[in-house]
Scaffold this active site. Structure first.
Site, PDB file in Angstrom:
ATOM      1  N   ASP A  24       0.819  -1.218   0.000  1.00 31.72           N
ATOM      2  CA  ASP A  24       0.000   0.000   0.000  1.00 31.72           C
ATOM      3  C   ASP A  24       0.855   1.273   0.000  1.00 31.72           C
ATOM      4  OD1 ASP A  24       0.959   0.057   2.558  1.00 31.72           O
ATOM      5  OD2 ASP A  24      -0.988   0.166   3.554  1.00 31.72           O
ATOM      6  N   ASP A  28       5.428  -0.615   7.378  1.00 32.19           N
ATOM      7  CA  ASP A  28       4.570  -1.211   8.407  1.00 32.19           C
ATOM      8  C   ASP A  28       5.349  -2.197   9.281  1.00 32.19           C
ATOM      9  OD1 ASP A  28       4.787  -3.513   6.712  1.00 32.19           O
ATOM     10  OD2 ASP A  28       3.177  -2.662   5.471  1.00 32.19           O
ATOM     11  N   ASP A  97       8.115   4.536  21.564  1.00 30.86           N
ATOM     12  CA  ASP A  97       8.150   5.982  21.688  1.00 30.86           C
ATOM     13  C   ASP A  97       6.933   6.387  22.518  1.00 30.86           C
ATOM     14  OD1 ASP A  97       8.759   8.701  21.088  1.00 30.86           O
ATOM     15  OD2 ASP A  97       9.536   8.067  19.148  1.00 30.86           O
ATOM     16  N   ASP A 212       9.177  11.314  24.597  1.00 30.99           N
ATOM     17  CA  ASP A 212       9.090  12.490  23.739  1.00 30.99           C
ATOM     18  C   ASP A 212       8.896  13.786  24.539  1.00 30.99           C
ATOM     19  OD1 ASP A 212       8.564  13.137  20.725  1.00 30.99           O
ATOM     20  OD2 ASP A 212       6.920  14.165  21.748  1.00 30.99           O
ATOM     21  N   GLU A 267      13.859  12.647  25.534  1.00 34.48           N
ATOM     22  CA  GLU A 267      14.088  13.706  24.559  1.00 34.48           C
ATOM     23  C   GLU A 267      13.456  14.961  25.111  1.00 34.48           C
ATOM     24  OE1 GLU A 267      12.704  15.518  20.381  1.00 34.48           O
ATOM     25  OE2 GLU A 267      11.474  15.104  22.135  1.00 34.48           O
ATOM     26  N   HIS A 344      14.704  11.145  13.096  1.00 39.52           N
ATOM     27  CA  HIS A 344      13.586  11.496  12.205  1.00 39.52           C
ATOM     28  C   HIS A 344      13.300  12.998  12.188  1.00 39.52           C
ATOM     29  CE1 HIS A 344      11.970  11.498  16.177  1.00 39.52           C
ATOM     30  NE2 HIS A 344      10.858  12.048  15.756  1.00 39.52           N
ATOM     31  N   ASP A 345      13.984  13.758  13.030  1.00 34.38           N
ATOM     32  CA  ASP A 345      13.765  15.210  13.080  1.00 34.38           C
ATOM     33  C   ASP A 345      14.901  16.000  12.438  1.00 34.38           C
ATOM     34  OD1 ASP A 345      11.384  14.926  14.534  1.00 34.38           O
ATOM     35  OD2 ASP A 345      12.424  15.009  16.469  1.00 34.38           O
TER      36      ASP A 345
HETATM   37  C1  GLC Z   1       9.603  15.362  19.394  1.00 34.86           C
HETATM   38  C2  GLC Z   1       9.592  14.418  18.227  1.00 34.86           C
HETATM   39  C3  GLC Z   1       9.065  15.142  17.028  1.00 34.86           C
HETATM   40  C4  GLC Z   1       7.663  15.622  17.327  1.00 34.86           C
HETATM   41  C5  GLC Z   1       7.612  16.437  18.615  1.00 34.86           C
HETATM   42  C6  GLC Z   1       6.202  16.598  19.104  1.00 34.86           C
HETATM   43  O1  GLC Z   1      10.475  16.416  19.209  1.00 34.86           O
HETATM   44  O2  GLC Z   1      10.869  13.879  18.003  1.00 34.86           O
HETATM   45  O3  GLC Z   1       9.083  14.341  15.874  1.00 34.86           O
HETATM   46  O4  GLC Z   1       7.192  16.387  16.270  1.00 34.86           O
HETATM   47  O5  GLC Z   1       8.318  15.825  19.657  1.00 34.86           O
HETATM   48  O6  GLC Z   1       5.690  15.371  19.548  1.00 34.86           O
HETATM   49 CA    CA Z   2       2.070  -1.187   4.203  1.00 39.44          CA
END
Ligand code: GLC
Ligand code: CA
Length: 574
Positions: A24, A28, A97, A212, A267, A344-345
């Site tokens: 898709d 996943d 997370d 987070d 974080e 990812h940021d």
């Molecule tokens: C953290 C995450 C980020 C998200 C933010 C709000 O910084 O790493 O990807 O946008 O928190 O949840």
């Molecule tokens: Ca998929």
């Protein structure tokens, strides 16, 4: 119970772009399961899964609709349990997370809070009456009728941090996207809910949590304006690391974490050294480790990644100074860091700190060497192991709210002309990290068998992909494997002390790691020019190389290094 988090290497997966198993176009859990042997082959011990809970994707999973379920786009709870079991069989732990500074506006608690203002869920969030519209704050706000938000707080992604609840005319706090509603941690019921969620996942056998924006969970009582009341300001002083935050984390530790064999990594926004020590230092009973952002934000202005006033310019000396003060400070204070060169940021590390053209392979290896030998637990992010680069993305291809919103804000609030605003976003957008993983040179980079991936694939997948890298003995991926093996075999890198040498060298970062009388010396040329380093009056006259990016080089007081060359020597032994 104590989980040894110091000798682990963590591989971060952003599931939506990792591997699609059902055609898709969306990555996943099936894809993660399929790639477990691959992750094992790299040597990683732990997988940190970015959020896999149901979400409307306003912030791609960081806006959670339901904490105890799996996003149907990613699979089912059975898939999740299978992932945990199969990972465990390979000796790999799964870290979830935990995003509990806020829930999504679609979460049932928030729906109830809005539908029944007199009900108990209202107090799960931060609602407050607005001020009279004629209070004239001096800054522009979206169209309002009658009132303006309760204070001048700016959201992390730009614009006022308050949304209006049409039913009552009150406002609710959203420090990130308008669909991420801040929870009221002062309410003990909210905390009990969070502990329940944590136990739910820990009881399923996970290895821990990445927490987070955990340093922002407490807010200053009374929610006063931040700084100059005539401007919208991000309220750092009213939300970051307040005394209550520490109380809540101690409670979390006592009520949940201390009953499990697991670890946590926190974080937070702007996390200075003293705060990291308060969260992770000896006897604090809060978190096991934190991330710091000073290296990630090098070259950015004081307002963060889209603050372009320094033109993203930085020097190796600056990098070394930041690096050294963190490493020394954390070691001496008895704290612990999770180290990373991307996530990812962040943009891709070769594009941000290395050279994604002429020295792509070399700089990918050099940066990996630094990250894997630093004091702290190394985290690596999907695609880093093949040296993936930033992707040329046009505004219509941007997926991230931050990119789209900050593009507008740069223009409307900071009066940056559109073409420049576009360049700034194109340089720093999180979307670079979120283009699909490049598995092969085949259709859709081997990411999906379907027609199309959910997001643009970097066109350089024909050259940069896992399949080709695995065939090449000189590849980035092979070097990552060697580094991780080295880390596993040498406790100097896990538990050893840290000391920087040749501090004034403008190109090479060099440091010693020592444990139980055994020493490693790491030296990495961080520039695209040849470098020379004087190791000074060598305390350790003897040494031999144990890993190098450019093959073997003899050890001596003076080292000459190729562009982005890195070497690890064992020193001080006969
Ligand atoms: C953290 C995450 C980020 C998200 C933010 C709000 O910084 O790493 O990807 O946008 O928190 O949840
Ligand atoms: Ca998929």
């Amino acid at each position: 119970m104590s989980y040894d988090f110091k000798n682990k290497v963590v591989y971060q997966i952003w599931p939506r772009s990792f591997k699609d198993s059902n055609g898709d176009g969306i990555g996943d859990l099936g894809g993660v399961i399929e790639k477990l042997p691959y992750i094992k082959s790299l040597g990683a011990d732990v997988i940190w899964l970015s959020p896999v809970y149901p979400s409307h994707n306003h912030d791609y999973g960081y806006d959670i609709d339901d904490y105890c379920a799996i996003n149907p786009e990613f699979g089912t709870m059975e898939d999740f349990d299978r992932l945990v079991a199969e990972a465990k069989a390979l000796g790999i732990g799964i870290v979830m997370d935990l995003v509990v500074n806020h829930t999504s506006s679609h979460h049932k608690w928030f729906r109830a809070a809005v539908e029944d203002p007199a009900g108990k869920y209202r107090d799960y969030y931060i609602f407050k009456k607005g001020r009279k519209a004629d209070a004239n704050p001096g800054y522009k706000l979206p169209v309002t009728t009658g009132t303006i938000p309760p204070n001048n707080w700016l959201s992390a992604f730009g614009g006022s941090a308050w949304q209006k609840d049409e039913k009552t005319g009150e406002y609710y706090l959203t420090l990130f996207t308008p669909n991420q509603c801040d929870l009221n941690w002062a309410n003990p019921e909210v905390r009990e809910e969070v502990w329940k969620i944590m136990r739910f996942w820990l009881d399923r056998g996970i290895a821990g949590f990445r927490l987070d924006v955990i340093n922002a969970i407490a807010k200053r009582e009374g929610l006063p304006d931040s700084g100059d009341p005539k401007k919208l300001n991000f309220p750092f002083e009213h939300i970051v690391s307040l005394p209550k935050t520490h109380e809540y984390l101690k409670e979390m530790h006592e009520k949940v974490l201390s009953h499990y064999d697991c670890f946590t990594v926190g974080e937070g926004m702007v996390t200075p050294l003293d705060a990291v020590l308060k969260y992770t230092g000896p006897g604090t009973n809060e978190l096991d480790m934190m991330f710091q952002f000073d290296l990630a934000l090098i070259g950015c202005g004081p307002l963060g990644k889209f603050d372009f006033r320094k033109l993203y310019h930085w020097t190796v000396r600056e990098y070394k100074d930041i690096f050294d003060s963190w490493e020394t400070g954390v070691e001496h204070g008895g704290g612990w860091l999770g180290n990373y060169i991307s996530n990812h940021d962040q943009p891709r590390p070769v594009s941000r700190f290395g050279d994604d053209k002429k020295y792509r392979r070399e700089s990918a290896k050099a940066l990996a060497m630094i990250n894997m030998t630093m004091y702290g637990t190394p985290f690596m992010y999907q695609g880093e192991e093949i040296g993936m680069t930033n992707c040329p993305l046009e505004p219509e291809e941007w997926k991230d709210f931050e990119a789209i919103n900050d593009y507008e804000m740069l223009q409307s609030m900071m009066h940056v002309p559109a073409p420049i605003a576009k360049k700034i976003v194109q340089k720093m957008t999180r979307d670079h990290a979120r283009t699909p993983m490049q598995w092969s040179a085949g259709k859709n980079a081997g990411f999906t068998d379907g027609e199309e991936a959910w997001m643009k694939i970097n066109p350089n997948y024909t050259e940069i992909n896992v399949e080709d890298d695995l065939k090449n003995p000189d590849s980035v991926i092979d070097f990552y494997k060697q580094l991780i093996r080295l880390r596993h075999l040498n406790d100097e890198l896990n538990y050893g002390s840290y000391r920087m040498i040749a501090k004034s060298n403008r190109q090479v970062i060099a440091f010693l790691r020592e444990y139980e009388g055994r020493r490693l010396l790491i030296a990495v040329n961080m520039t695209g020019r040849p470098a020379r380093i004087d190791l000074g009056e060598l305390e350790y006259r003897k040494g031999h190389i144990i890993l190098g990016t450019h093959g073997s080089e003899k050890y001596s007081r003076f080292l000459t290094m190729q562009p982005f060359e890195g070497r690890i020597y064992r020193v001080g032994e006969a």
